[in-house]
Structure formats: C-alpha cells, structure tokens
Design an enzyme around this catalytic site. Structure first.
Site, PDB file in Angstrom:
ATOM      1  N   CYS A 126      20.490 -41.154  55.614  1.00 35.80           N
ATOM      2  CA  CYS A 126      21.975 -40.659  56.708  1.00 35.80           C
ATOM      3  C   CYS A 126      21.324 -39.563  57.495  1.00 35.80           C
ATOM      4  O   CYS A 126      20.487 -38.889  57.248  1.00 35.80           O
ATOM      5  CB  CYS A 126      22.797 -39.821  55.454  1.00 35.80           C
ATOM      6  N   ASP A 220      28.046 -39.248  71.004  1.00 36.39           N
ATOM      7  CA  ASP A 220      28.371 -38.092  70.257  1.00 36.39           C
ATOM      8  C   ASP A 220      27.227 -37.099  69.909  1.00 36.39           C
ATOM      9  O   ASP A 220      27.552 -36.174  69.395  1.00 36.39           O
ATOM     10  CB  ASP A 220      28.856 -38.629  68.815  1.00 36.39           C
ATOM     11  N   HIS A 233      25.877 -41.692  60.130  1.00 39.38           N
ATOM     12  CA  HIS A 233      26.337 -40.358  60.011  1.00 39.38           C
ATOM     13  C   HIS A 233      27.865 -40.417  60.191  1.00 39.38           C
ATOM     14  O   HIS A 233      28.414 -41.249  60.506  1.00 39.38           O
ATOM     15  CB  HIS A 233      25.620 -39.487  60.936  1.00 39.38           C
ATOM     16  N   HIS A 243      30.069 -43.391  61.668  1.00 36.21           N
ATOM     17  CA  HIS A 243      29.470 -44.320  62.277  1.00 36.21           C
ATOM     18  C   HIS A 243      28.176 -44.946  61.644  1.00 36.21           C
ATOM     19  O   HIS A 243      27.357 -44.309  60.925  1.00 36.21           O
ATOM     20  CB  HIS A 243      28.779 -43.519  63.742  1.00 36.21           C
ATOM     21  N   ASP A 245      24.887 -47.413  62.262  1.00 29.98           N
ATOM     22  CA  ASP A 245      23.960 -47.871  63.186  1.00 29.98           C
ATOM     23  C   ASP A 245      24.030 -49.459  63.162  1.00 29.98           C
ATOM     24  O   ASP A 245      23.731 -50.294  62.355  1.00 29.98           O
ATOM     25  CB  ASP A 245      22.286 -47.467  62.776  1.00 29.98           C
ATOM     26  N   GLU A 248      20.958 -52.074  62.327  1.00 30.04           N
ATOM     27  CA  GLU A 248      20.436 -52.251  60.841  1.00 30.04           C
ATOM     28  C   GLU A 248      21.127 -53.831  60.342  1.00 30.04           C
ATOM     29  O   GLU A 248      22.034 -54.195  60.676  1.00 30.04           O
ATOM     30  CB  GLU A 248      20.800 -51.253  59.990  1.00 30.04           C
ATOM     31  N   HIS A 267      28.862 -43.100  50.638  1.00 31.35           N
ATOM     32  CA  HIS A 267      28.122 -41.996  51.114  1.00 31.35           C
ATOM     33  C   HIS A 267      28.755 -41.146  52.220  1.00 31.35           C
ATOM     34  O   HIS A 267      28.960 -39.821  52.296  1.00 31.35           O
ATOM     35  CB  HIS A 267      26.474 -42.188  51.392  1.00 31.35           C
ATOM     36  N   GLU A 268      29.036 -41.947  53.317  1.00 29.89           N
ATOM     37  CA  GLU A 268      29.591 -41.150  54.588  1.00 29.89           C
ATOM     38  C   GLU A 268      30.900 -40.784  54.470  1.00 29.89           C
ATOM     39  O   GLU A 268      31.310 -39.879  54.966  1.00 29.89           O
ATOM     40  CB  GLU A 268      29.417 -42.197  55.756  1.00 29.89           C
ATOM     41  N   HIS A 271      30.917 -37.231  53.198  1.00 27.46           N
ATOM     42  CA  HIS A 271      30.856 -36.194  54.298  1.00 27.46           C
ATOM     43  C   HIS A 271      32.290 -36.130  54.941  1.00 27.46           C
ATOM     44  O   HIS A 271      32.615 -35.195  55.195  1.00 27.46           O
ATOM     45  CB  HIS A 271      29.926 -36.500  55.423  1.00 27.46           C
ATOM     46  N   HIS A 277      24.931 -33.011  51.439  1.00 27.17           N
ATOM     47  CA  HIS A 277      23.863 -33.904  50.693  1.00 27.17           C
ATOM     48  C   HIS A 277      23.566 -33.059  49.435  1.00 27.17           C
ATOM     49  O   HIS A 277      23.655 -31.823  49.153  1.00 27.17           O
ATOM     50  CB  HIS A 277      22.614 -33.953  51.582  1.00 27.17           C
ATOM     51  N   MET A 285      25.516 -39.035  47.234  1.00 24.72           N
ATOM     52  CA  MET A 285      25.354 -38.102  48.299  1.00 24.72           C
ATOM     53  C   MET A 285      23.811 -37.661  48.516  1.00 24.72           C
ATOM     54  O   MET A 285      23.506 -36.913  49.363  1.00 24.72           O
ATOM     55  CB  MET A 285      26.192 -36.682  47.971  1.00 24.72           C
TER      56      MET A 285
END
Length: 311
Positions: A126, A220, A233, A243, A245, A248, A267-268, A271, A277, A285
């Site tokens: 991440c 960003d 991220h 967002h 990537d 991938e 995971h994201e 956040h 993390h 995380m």
C-alpha cells in the site's frame, strides 16, 4: 458448408487456449494488466544495496531515501530536507530511518541494508505511510517499538463524525460488475465489525467514498509506479478517495501473479475509516500485500476500529 479438418483443429486449439488463460477481471482502458515480477518492479534498485551501511556511497541509495521518506521513516527538521537527503551517501539520517523501519517490521535492528531488510522492502504494498513521525526527535524514533506494537491511527486520529455512520460509495461510470462485487463484499466485512453501514450510489460526485483506478501521476500528489511497487492508496476521514493502480492485474479471488481486489479493498477501506498500518502480519492493515492470496480481518484490525470509534 463443411469445414476442413485442419481448420477445425486450429479452432479447437484457440478455444482451449482461451479456456486455460481467462481474461483478467479488470483491465485499465489506458494500460494493459501485467503480471507482477520482481524484474518489473520499481524496487530493482534494492538489489545493488545488499550490505550497504553508514559511511558508504552506492548507486540506488537516493532511491532508498525517497522510499523511506515516502513511507514516513526519514527524519526531517522543520520540513527542511537535510543534507545528503537526495544523494547516494549513506548518512546518519538514513541509518536511523532503516533502524526505524527494521523496528516496525520486527527485523534485526542494525541500520544495515541486510538481506532480510531488502526482502521485506521488495514486495508490492500500500502507498500510505507506515509512520507519521517525520518531525519527531531521534529519541522518539527509538521508541517506535512501543508506538507501533499494534494498530495505529493517522495523525490527530481523524474519524467520521458521530452523525455519519451510513457511508455511500461509488465508482466512475464503466466500472466492471466484478469490481463492484469485490468492493461490496469488502464493505460488508467492515460493516460486520464496526458501527458503519455502506451502500452503493450511482452518484460518484456525491458519494462519501470515491473509488477509482488510476495510472502513474493522477493529480493527487501521490503517483503510482506501474506494475508492482505501490498497489493502491486511500485517504483518512473524511476525504473518502480510494485509488487502485490500474497497471496491476486485478482479480476477484486467488490467482497467482494477480492481486485480489477484495483484500486490497478491505485494506484501503480501513484507511478510509481512519486506521493506519499495523505491523501484525495477520492483520489486513499490514502494509505489504502479496499476490495470489486473500486475507480477512484479523483481531488487530477489529481492535483498532473499536478503539478508534469507542464502541
């Protein structure tokens, strides 16, 4: 009309190849999916740094400093870049950053780019920083074992206000159904252990959580780096941007060489809810996310969300 036997044989071969090699779940319109390999990763510079330590000069150290700075380990004073911050000299500040990194990930703390440290840094991960101690003193860095023994929060512990427990999420138009299903499942998992409920809205501009696939520099200030390296991220409450990537290879499930959207989305979304993390490898995380696997929430993730929202 009767088909020639050779033509039928060719057609059968093509059909067999298609069945053995299904199309990936998601392919970005501007960038074809690519399998992650260490050779294609932006982390190749690490291969030349085995054994480097304070006082040495080696090609790639400047990239190492950039990596550690991005993830919160390089010590700054009054936001001014210190001497040797952008060159290939292994200085005191870099040694301290490596010690902090080694401490967070429970490695031998020696300040040297040894094989275990390089192995830890190499996989995809991440893009959100692990540590938020950029302006703290040397002594506070050395206390990271206490500060980072489990889940952490963003600076100031931002969270969604008490009146906001129903969050909407959306994608730009054209997102594949399989992508929306993966995120739906990720939101259901977080809803089962938190005070939040999640619902999809077609109104992307008004959604609380805006989920999109982006490539490289996407405006960003946190550009992606192509296949491998940084996978995704997201931003702390109540920004809501998430967002992935687009370079991938994304799938819904477990496929070698591809990344599970549900796992990375889980995971994201952590956040987005305010979790930083964890250095618990069993936690969703945990910042490094391997290909070909699916993770669920660990007890550390559940403890973190409960501690943040006090329920």
């Amino acid at each position: 009309m009767i088909m020639e036997p050779k033509f039928l044989h060719l057609l059968s071969c093509i059909l067999l190849l298609f069945l053995l090699n299904p199309l990936p779940l998601f392919t970005h319109a501007n960038s074809p999916n690519q399998l992650y390999t260490q050779e294609s990763s932006g982390m190749d510079f690490l291969k030349t740094l085995v054994g480097t330590r304070k006082g040495t000069t080696s090609k790639g150290i400047s990239q190492l400093k950039k990596y550690l700075s991005h993830f919160g380990y390089m010590n700054h004073k009054n936001n001014i870049i210190l001497a040797h911050q952008t060159d290939d000299f292994f200085d005191d500040n870099l040694e301290l950053a490596i010690k902090s990194y080694q401490t967070f990930f429970k490695l031998e703390v020696n300040g040297i780019m040894d094989a275990n440290t390089i192995t830890q840094m190499s996989p995809p991960r991440c893009g959100v920083p692990d540590s938020f101690n950029l302006n703290r003193s040397h002594e506070l860095y050395l206390r990271i074992p206490t500060l980072a023994s489990h889940y952490i929060f963003f600076p100031g512990e931002p969270k969604w206000p008490p009146t906001k427990r129903s969050l909407t999420y959306s994608f730009p138009s054209g997102a594949p159904t399989d992508v929306t299903n993966s995120i739906l499942h990720a939101t259901q998992i977080w809803a089962s252990v938190s005070p939040f409920t999640f619902s999809y809205t077609p109104d992307y501009d008004q959604a609380d959580i805006k989920i999109s696939f982006q490539n490289r520099d996407h405006g960003d200030g946190n550009p992606f780096d192509g296949p491998g390296g940084i996978l995704a991220h997201a931003y702390a409450p109540s920004d809501g941007r998430l967002h992935f990537d687009g370079d991938e290879r994304w799938v819904d499930g477990v496929t070698p060489g591809a990344f599970d959207l549900q796992t990375v989305g889980l995971h994201e979304l952590g956040h987005v809810l305010g979790l930083g993390h964890s250095n618990d490898t069993g936690a969703v995380m945990y910042p490094y996310i391997g290909d070909g696997l699916r993770k669920v929430l660990g007890q550390d993730d559940i403890n973190g969300i409960k501690a943040l929202y006090q329920f």
